[in-house]
Enzyme design. Structure first.
Site, PDB file in Angstrom:
ATOM      1  N   SER A 134      39.581   8.751  -9.864  1.00  0.00           N
ATOM      2  CA  SER A 134      38.321   8.110  -9.500  1.00  0.00           C
ATOM      3  C   SER A 134      37.185   8.633 -10.377  1.00  0.00           C
ATOM      4  CB  SER A 134      38.057   8.296  -8.010  1.00  0.00           C
ATOM      5  OG  SER A 134      37.047   7.425  -7.551  1.00  0.00           O
ATOM      6  N   ASP A 194      41.484   2.433  -6.566  1.00  0.00           N
ATOM      7  CA  ASP A 194      41.075   3.828  -6.721  1.00  0.00           C
ATOM      8  C   ASP A 194      42.223   4.826  -6.600  1.00  0.00           C
ATOM      9  OD1 ASP A 194      39.813   6.487  -5.787  1.00  0.00           O
ATOM     10  OD2 ASP A 194      38.062   5.286  -6.299  1.00  0.00           O
TER      11      ASP A 194
END
Length: 307
Positions: free
Chosen positions: A41, A155
């Protein structure tokens, strides 16, 4: 004797991820250079800047970032599986020079993402680094999924918030991990907003306008009334972003604890960032400072392993 290969695992945490810049700078000043970099991320963004030698450019951008500029990067679209399309993020990375292929980077690098269909953990180790970052930061509910090799990716924090395993697989002898989720639970609804926008206590009008513009024309009048009430928090109940942010915090905290129990790093760095909200990207300076501080506190353990 050759020195051990050092792997740096940069964890997920949205705006808290600016602290990775401070961590890398403090390690460099202490003579500790990472040979392998893996990011999940927001950790993928800072890691990409590091391996493309663009960390100073990213830091300069971060420290002058205003809320107005943040909103300008939020290309709102309700048709792609998220509130934000993400094309402006790609454009920003390219403007900062974070746009080479992963194979040509100065250090081995991997960005962690999640296959939306299978739930598998995906390590992006080749191809354009900006596209790998875009996939790794595709936070559900905020960013739309990224298309990569006939699959939809979201993500990396959903499956591996602190990618220690990836560092080891790429050949690291010593792993330094940065966990941004160490003190996030139990604070969100207790803390008072520290700025006018606080923790989405006031959703910016420009963002609301763009969001409403995505609604069919026949429903825009009703949306203009409902959207502010839905998105903004109130004394009696949390708003949309409050619920989303704290839910993500709970998930990442639990996954991080589980993964760390099975694959602990040699040195764990835990910046104290529970006071910084999910999207408070304008607070880079204090996050970077905390990243530096946690390295200084961990220096005895770092020296023990590195020397």
């Amino acid at each position: 004797m050759t020195r051990p290969r050092i792997g740096l695992a940069l964890g997920s945490g949205s705006a808290r991820g600016w602290s990775h810049i401070g961590v890398i700078e403090a390690l460099h000043e202490a003579g500790i250079e990472s040979d392998i970099v893996c990011g999940s991320s927001f950790g993928a963004i800072v890691g990409a800047a590091y391996v493309t030698n663009q960390l100073p450019a990213l830091k300069s951008f971060a420290e002058t970032l205003t809320w107005r500029e943040i909103v300008s990067l939020l290309d709102v679209s309700l048709s792609g599986g998220g509130l934000i399309n993400g094309k402006q993020i790609i454009a920003l990375l390219r403007r900062l020079g974070i746009d080479s292929t992963i194979e040509n980077c100065a250090k081995p690098y991997a960005a962690i993402a999640t296959d939306l269909e299978t739930g598998r953990e995906i390590w992006l180790r080749e191809g354009p680094i900006d596209e790998a970052v875009r996939a790794s930061i595709a936070l559900p509910g905020i960013f739309s999924p990224a298309r990569n090799a006939e699959r939809w990716l979201v993500d990396g924090g959903l499956v591996n918030p602190v990618p220690i395993s990836a560092c080891r697989a790429l050949g690291a002898d010593i792993v330094i991990a940065v966990n941004l989720n160490g003190d996030i639970m139990g604070r969100r609804f207790k803390a008072e907003p520290t700025t006018p926008i606080g923790r989405f206590a006031a959703v910016p009008p420009e963002f609301l306008r763009r969001l409403i513009d995505q609604v069919p024309a026949s429903l825009r009048e009703q949306a203009a009334v409902v959207a502010p009430k839905l998105l903004q928090s109130a004394p009696s109940h949390p708003g949309y972003f409050d619920v989303l942010a704290n839910s993500i915090n709970i998930m990442q905290d639990q996954i991080t604890r589980s993964r760390l129990a099975g694959e602990p790093p040699h040195v764990m760095l835990v910046p104290r960032l529970g006071h910084i909200g999910l999207m408070e990207y304008h607070r880079a300076a204090e996050a970077i400072a905390e990243g530096r501080a946690c390295v200084e506190q961990a220096m005895p353990a770092l020296r023990r392993y590195i020397q």
